[in-house]
Motif scaffolding. Sequence first.
Motif, PDB file in Angstrom:
ATOM      1  N   ARG A  86      -6.988  -5.271  -6.630  1.00  0.00           N
ATOM      2  CA  ARG A  86      -6.565  -3.752  -6.364  1.00  0.00           C
ATOM      3  C   ARG A  86      -6.514  -3.447  -4.666  1.00  0.00           C
ATOM      4  O   ARG A  86      -6.740  -4.170  -4.012  1.00  0.00           O
ATOM      5  N   ASN A  87      -5.840  -2.266  -5.504  1.00  0.00           N
ATOM      6  CA  ASN A  87      -4.822  -2.118  -4.398  1.00  0.00           C
ATOM      7  C   ASN A  87      -5.823  -0.643  -4.055  1.00  0.00           C
ATOM      8  O   ASN A  87      -5.361   0.381  -4.076  1.00  0.00           O
ATOM      9  N   THR A  88      -6.506  -0.123  -2.612  1.00  0.00           N
ATOM     10  CA  THR A  88      -7.194   0.330  -2.246  1.00  0.00           C
ATOM     11  C   THR A  88      -6.669   1.703  -1.027  1.00  0.00           C
ATOM     12  O   THR A  88      -6.546   1.237  -0.330  1.00  0.00           O
ATOM     13  N   LEU A  89      -6.838   3.121  -1.416  1.00  0.00           N
ATOM     14  CA  LEU A  89      -5.709   3.901  -0.973  1.00  0.00           C
ATOM     15  C   LEU A  89      -7.352   5.040  -0.685  1.00  0.00           C
ATOM     16  O   LEU A  89      -7.998   4.955  -1.663  1.00  0.00           O
ATOM     17  N   GLU A  90      -7.623   5.471   0.283  1.00  0.00           N
ATOM     18  CA  GLU A  90      -8.311   6.988   0.601  1.00  0.00           C
ATOM     19  C   GLU A  90      -8.058   8.186  -1.133  1.00  0.00           C
ATOM     20  O   GLU A  90      -7.283   8.058  -1.116  1.00  0.00           O
ATOM     21  N   VAL A 131       1.755   2.155  -3.926  1.00  0.00           N
ATOM     22  CA  VAL A 131       0.450   3.082  -4.320  1.00  0.00           C
ATOM     23  C   VAL A 131       0.702   4.290  -4.010  1.00  0.00           C
ATOM     24  O   VAL A 131       0.477   5.435  -4.290  1.00  0.00           O
ATOM     25  N   GLU A 132       0.793   4.610  -2.564  1.00  0.00           N
ATOM     26  CA  GLU A 132       0.567   5.549  -2.049  1.00  0.00           C
ATOM     27  C   GLU A 132       1.827   6.452  -2.083  1.00  0.00           C
ATOM     28  O   GLU A 132       1.333   7.932  -3.238  1.00  0.00           O
ATOM     29  N   PHE A 173       1.142  -1.311  -0.058  1.00  0.00           N
ATOM     30  CA  PHE A 173       0.236  -0.138  -0.234  1.00  0.00           C
ATOM     31  C   PHE A 173       0.821   1.330  -0.110  1.00  0.00           C
ATOM     32  O   PHE A 173       0.486   2.709  -0.206  1.00  0.00           O
ATOM     33  N   TYR A 219      -7.097   4.091  -6.330  1.00  0.00           N
ATOM     34  CA  TYR A 219      -7.129   2.100  -5.985  1.00  0.00           C
ATOM     35  C   TYR A 219      -6.231   2.211  -7.162  1.00  0.00           C
ATOM     36  O   TYR A 219      -5.960   3.050  -8.598  1.00  0.00           O
ATOM     37  N   ARG A 228       0.311   8.037  -5.864  1.00  0.00           N
ATOM     38  CA  ARG A 228      -0.733   8.851  -5.698  1.00  0.00           C
ATOM     39  C   ARG A 228       0.035   9.665  -5.558  1.00  0.00           C
ATOM     40  O   ARG A 228      -0.800  11.057  -5.968  1.00  0.00           O
ATOM     41  N   ASP A 235      -5.629  -0.603 -10.071  1.00  0.00           N
ATOM     42  CA  ASP A 235      -6.520  -2.354  -9.807  1.00  0.00           C
ATOM     43  C   ASP A 235      -5.355  -2.820 -11.718  1.00  0.00           C
ATOM     44  O   ASP A 235      -4.598  -2.402 -11.999  1.00  0.00           O
ATOM     45  N   MET A 247      -2.150  -7.809  -3.558  1.00  0.00           N
ATOM     46  CA  MET A 247      -2.886  -7.133  -4.262  1.00  0.00           C
ATOM     47  C   MET A 247      -5.081  -7.315  -4.115  1.00  0.00           C
ATOM     48  O   MET A 247      -4.631  -9.572  -4.128  1.00  0.00           O
TER      49      MET A 247
END
Length: 136
Positions: free
Chosen positions: A84-88, A15-16, A12, A91, A19, A93, A63
């Motif tokens: 999926r990896n989801t953040l606020e 991904v952050e 995560f 995400y 982002r 995919d 994921m």
Amino acid sequence: MPIQENYRKEAFSKVEKLRDDIKILVEKIIPQLDIEDIEMGVSEEITMDENLWKWAVEDNNYMEIVFTEIMEHHDGAYLKATFRNTLENAYADRYVSIRSSGRVEITYAFFMNMDDISVRVERRPDGRFLAFFKAL
């Protein structure tokens, strides 16, 4: 065997980082776009770090599975899955299709919402990055 929490957190954090980098790019592009174009949806080529994309999305080993479907098609059955990896507000995919012939197709996308605008980033087959902006 359950996933180690530190392994999950590392995935995560990748991904952050992506982002945060994409947010900086998008904040520069959005003011240059026409409001009417954003309402209908508009694509813009963006320049970003290929290594960061590969590290955070394509090579990110952890994921969660969010969708699976078995479909019959004219050329045989195939399995579709979305990881999926989801953040606020964001995400990443990974879309995987496995055909009955054994052919495997994998594609990737990154999504985020900013200021009532949805942003989708994908890497084209030629290596360029394309961002699609659409009003929410």
